[in-house]
Design a protein around this motif. Structure first.
Motif, short mmCIF file in Angstrom:
data_model
loop_
_atom_site.label_atom_id
_atom_site.label_comp_id
_atom_site.label_asym_id
_atom_site.label_seq_id
_atom_site.Cartn_x
_atom_site.Cartn_y
_atom_site.Cartn_z
N PRO A 127 10.26 7.08 1.50
CA PRO A 127 9.59 8.27 0.96
C PRO A 127 9.86 9.51 1.80
O PRO A 127 10.15 9.41 3.01
N GLU A 128 9.79 10.66 1.15
CA GLU A 128 9.97 11.92 1.87
C GLU A 128 8.80 12.19 2.80
O GLU A 128 8.96 12.75 3.88
N SER A 129 7.63 11.81 2.37
CA SER A 129 6.43 11.91 3.20
C SER A 129 5.47 10.81 2.77
O SER A 129 5.60 10.25 1.68
N GLY A 130 4.51 10.51 3.62
CA GLY A 130 3.61 9.41 3.33
C GLY A 130 4.20 8.08 3.78
O GLY A 130 5.27 8.03 4.40
N THR A 131 3.49 7.01 3.47
CA THR A 131 3.87 5.68 3.97
C THR A 131 3.78 4.63 2.88
O THR A 131 2.80 4.59 2.14
N ARG A 155 0.83 -1.20 0.00
CA ARG A 155 0.00 0.00 0.00
C ARG A 155 0.86 1.25 0.00
O ARG A 155 1.81 1.36 0.79
N PHE A 156 0.56 2.17 -0.92
CA PHE A 156 1.14 3.51 -0.93
C PHE A 156 0.08 4.47 -0.41
O PHE A 156 -1.03 4.54 -0.95
N ASP A 157 0.43 5.19 0.64
CA ASP A 157 -0.53 6.10 1.26
C ASP A 157 0.03 7.52 1.28
O ASP A 157 0.90 7.84 2.09
N ASP A 158 -0.43 8.34 0.33
CA ASP A 158 -0.06 9.76 0.29
C ASP A 158 1.47 9.93 0.18
O ASP A 158 2.06 10.76 0.86
N LEU A 203 7.09 11.40 -7.47
CA LEU A 203 5.77 10.97 -7.00
C LEU A 203 5.26 12.01 -6.01
O LEU A 203 6.02 12.49 -5.16
N GLU A 204 3.99 12.36 -6.11
CA GLU A 204 3.44 13.39 -5.24
C GLU A 204 2.06 12.97 -4.75
O GLU A 204 1.12 12.79 -5.53
N ARG A 205 1.99 12.70 -3.43
CA ARG A 205 0.75 12.31 -2.77
C ARG A 205 0.10 11.11 -3.47
O ARG A 205 -1.11 11.08 -3.73
N LEU A 206 0.93 10.12 -3.76
CA LEU A 206 0.47 8.93 -4.49
C LEU A 206 -0.12 7.92 -3.51
O LEU A 206 0.48 7.59 -2.49
N SER A 207 -1.30 7.38 -3.86
CA SER A 207 -1.96 6.38 -3.03
C SER A 207 -2.56 5.28 -3.90
O SER A 207 -3.26 5.58 -4.88
N PHE A 208 -2.25 4.05 -3.60
CA PHE A 208 -2.90 2.90 -4.23
C PHE A 208 -2.54 1.66 -3.43
O PHE A 208 -1.64 1.67 -2.59
N THR A 209 -3.25 0.58 -3.71
CA THR A 209 -3.00 -0.70 -3.03
C THR A 209 -2.81 -1.79 -4.07
O THR A 209 -3.59 -1.89 -5.02
#
Length: 559
Positions: free
Chosen positions: A381-385, A331-334, A345-351
């Motif tokens: 990542p610089e931010s997000g999880t 999972r990519f969360d923000d 990548l900027e604020r990317l989210s998907f599973t």
């Protein structure tokens, strides 16, 4: 220097180094005592007292014998210490390279690492005996002589002492000048090595460029720069050593002037004066030798500086107690991430669901490969999880991620070894039959049947004896052998002929049966079989995503 050598030495090498240093100190002191014993011998000879001269020569012979034994012991221990230190340095270098984050290797540092592992480590390992021994002797022996001169004639001793700070400043200046020159030379050598290695590896491409290609010019420029820097280092070092020798000789001149003044005044008899002047000359000789060899220590210090820089590279944070993932979903969360610049990548989210195949598509530069590198934890990542099985990757730790993820990239590198061994590194603990079985599933057996030697045929440096598609098959066989629950395929079918594409496609179908599969692809044929498709928009986010029918324009949903 001694402290830094001990820092990089393992326990055995440290014990040998300390023993060697102790022997060197003993040898230097004994040499100074032997020089001091020349004074009473010369006095007795000038006075015509042969009996006293013989007795004092006997004492001098005893000291000389002890000196010879200590010198031999220092040599024997020194050779063993050099071997142990070399082994320790190479082990520390290898361990550190394994610990460094994969992102550190993004820049071409092959020249620097090769320089440390070959000439640098060898030079440092021999430094204690070849250079440090002479430098320590060059200062300990004169210090012993100087202490003895205060007993023999304090006035001449003061004259010699006055020059000690001047010589110390001169020695420090020489050492720093040579160190600066060698640091510049080491960097130029690393750059030239990088270019030569690059030039050799890229020969198939460069052969079409002609002799006037940019690659030839870059190699020529780097080599010319190396020669220019080397000439500058020689000029600076030579001038510094000559200046230091002049300073040391100045101290002898001061001693001569003071001695002559005292002799004229009648406060020193000629026999004592001649003996002390001989002692003064012996005082200066080791110092001049130490100045000549100070450059060797500066060269060794450059390699130690490079090792210090490697030690200072910050790795990715690791958990004290790694957590366990609930499953093998991704999972990519923000998530936001970039390479020292604008975000890729900027604020990317998907599973990517566990046990399913997710295809990542999008224009060049949209971050497809970056997604696979974040999953494999080449970077954080610089931010997000980024999570695996509901657990953020940093909380799993690099070791857990490396065991769970098998990446297969477009640019496959094979070692100059056999076909079988290049597959075997995917899981060295398995037997030969298991390796052959996994390789056969990836249709590597077809490659083995084609080459003389079969499974034991060598693939050449980088796999140069195989085609691009065949190298991909070997790389996928490694992933099969690893039995990792997550497999990342980055452009696995790019630029393959139809035969290799079919073979790789069949292996992909095998992989998706019981693994979480993330595939970066451009070709529609690969995308059509995916359970989920994520289309990047080229601006760091997702344009569209959908199920298997999305490839035909069906069931598309915008996040």
């Amino acid at each position: 220097m001694i402290r830094r050598l001990l820092h990089y030495a393992d326990p055995r090498a440290r014990r040998l180094l300390l023993a060697e240093l102790a022997c060197i100190v003993v040898v230097a002191i004994l040499q100074g005592i032997a020089f001091l014993l020349l004074v009473p011998v010369l006095r007795a000879l000038f006075d015509g007292d042969t009996t006293a001269a013989g007795n004092r020569l006997g004492v001098l012979a005893v000291v000389g014998g002890v000196y010879a034994v200590a010198f031999w012991c220092a040599g024997q221990i020194g050779m063993r210490a050099s071997t142990a230190l070399l082994d320790s340095l190479l082990t520390r270098l290898g361990d550190r390279l394994v610990e460094l984050p994969v992102a550190w290797f993004g820049a071409d540092r092959s020249g620097m690492i090769a320089g440390i592992a070959t000439q640098g480590a060898m030079f440092v390992s021999t430094t204690p005996y070849s250079f440090l021994r002479h430098v320590l002797t060059g200062f300990i022996t004169p210090a012993t002589v100087l202490a003895g001169m205060y007993v023999l004639d304090w006035r001449l001793a003061v004259a010699m002492t006055v020059m000690v700070p001047v010589m110390a400043v001169g020695y420090r200046w020489v050492r720093r000048a040579i160190a600066r020159g060698d640091a510049a030379h080491s960097e130029a050598v690393a750059q030239a090595s990088n270019r030569v290695i690059e030039f050799a590896r890229a020969q198939p491409v460069l052969r079409t460029a002609g002799d006037d290609s940019i690659a030839h010019r870059l190699v020529d420029e780097s080599l010319r720069n190396q020669h220019r820097v080397y000439r500058g280092m020689l000029a600076t070092g030579g001038a510094g050593i000559a200046a230091f020798a002049a300073i040391v000789q100045l101290s002898l001149t001061v001693l001569l002037v003071v001695g002559a003044y005292l002799a004229i005044g009648g406060s020193v008899d000629p026999a004592t004066l001649i003996a002390l002047l001989v002692l003064g000359a012996r005082f200066n000789e080791p110092i001049v030798a130490a100045g000549d060899l100070s450059g060797g220590i500066s060269v060794a210090r450059t390699t130690l500086d490079q090792l210090d820089a490697l030690s200072a590279v910050r790795g990715l944070p690791e958990p004290a107690t790694p957590r366990k993932p609930a499953d093998w979903s991704i999972r990519f969360d923000d998530v936001t991430f970039g390479y020292d610049g604008a975000p890729v990548l900027e604020r990317l989210s998907f599973t990517a669901p566990a046990g399913r195949m997710t295809a990542i598509v999008g224009p060049s530069g949209s971050g497809k490969t970056t997604i696979t590198k974040l999953v494999a934890r080449f970077y954080d990542p610089e931010s997000g999880t980024v999570s695996i099985g509901g657990v953020p990757v940093p909380e799993l730790g690099t070791a857990v991620v490396e065991g769970a993820v098998a990446p297969v990239f477009q640019d496959v590198y094979l070692f100059d070894d056999t076909i079988l061994n290049n597959v075997w590194i995917g899981n060295p603990g398995l037997g030969r039959d298991a390796v052959v079985a996994a390789a056969t599933r990836a249709r590597v057996d077809e490659i083995a049947d084609r080459l003389p030697g079969g499974w034991d045929a060598r693939v050449g440096e980088g796999g140069s004896n195989l085609s691009g598609g065949e190298r991909q098959r070997v790389s996928i066989a490694r992933a099969l052998l690893k039995e990792a629950p997550i497999v990342l395929l980055d452009e696995a079918t790019a630029a393959l002929d139809i035969g290799n594409e079919i073979a790789v496609g069949e292996v992909v179908e095998q992989l998706r049966a019981d693994r979480t599969l993330v595939v970066v692809a451009h070709r529609l044929q690969t995308i059509m079989t995916a359970d989920q498709i994520v289309m990047l928009d080229g601006a760091g986010g997702i344009r569209e995503s959908g199920t298997r029918g999305a490839a035909a324009g069906l069931e598309v949903r915008t996040p």
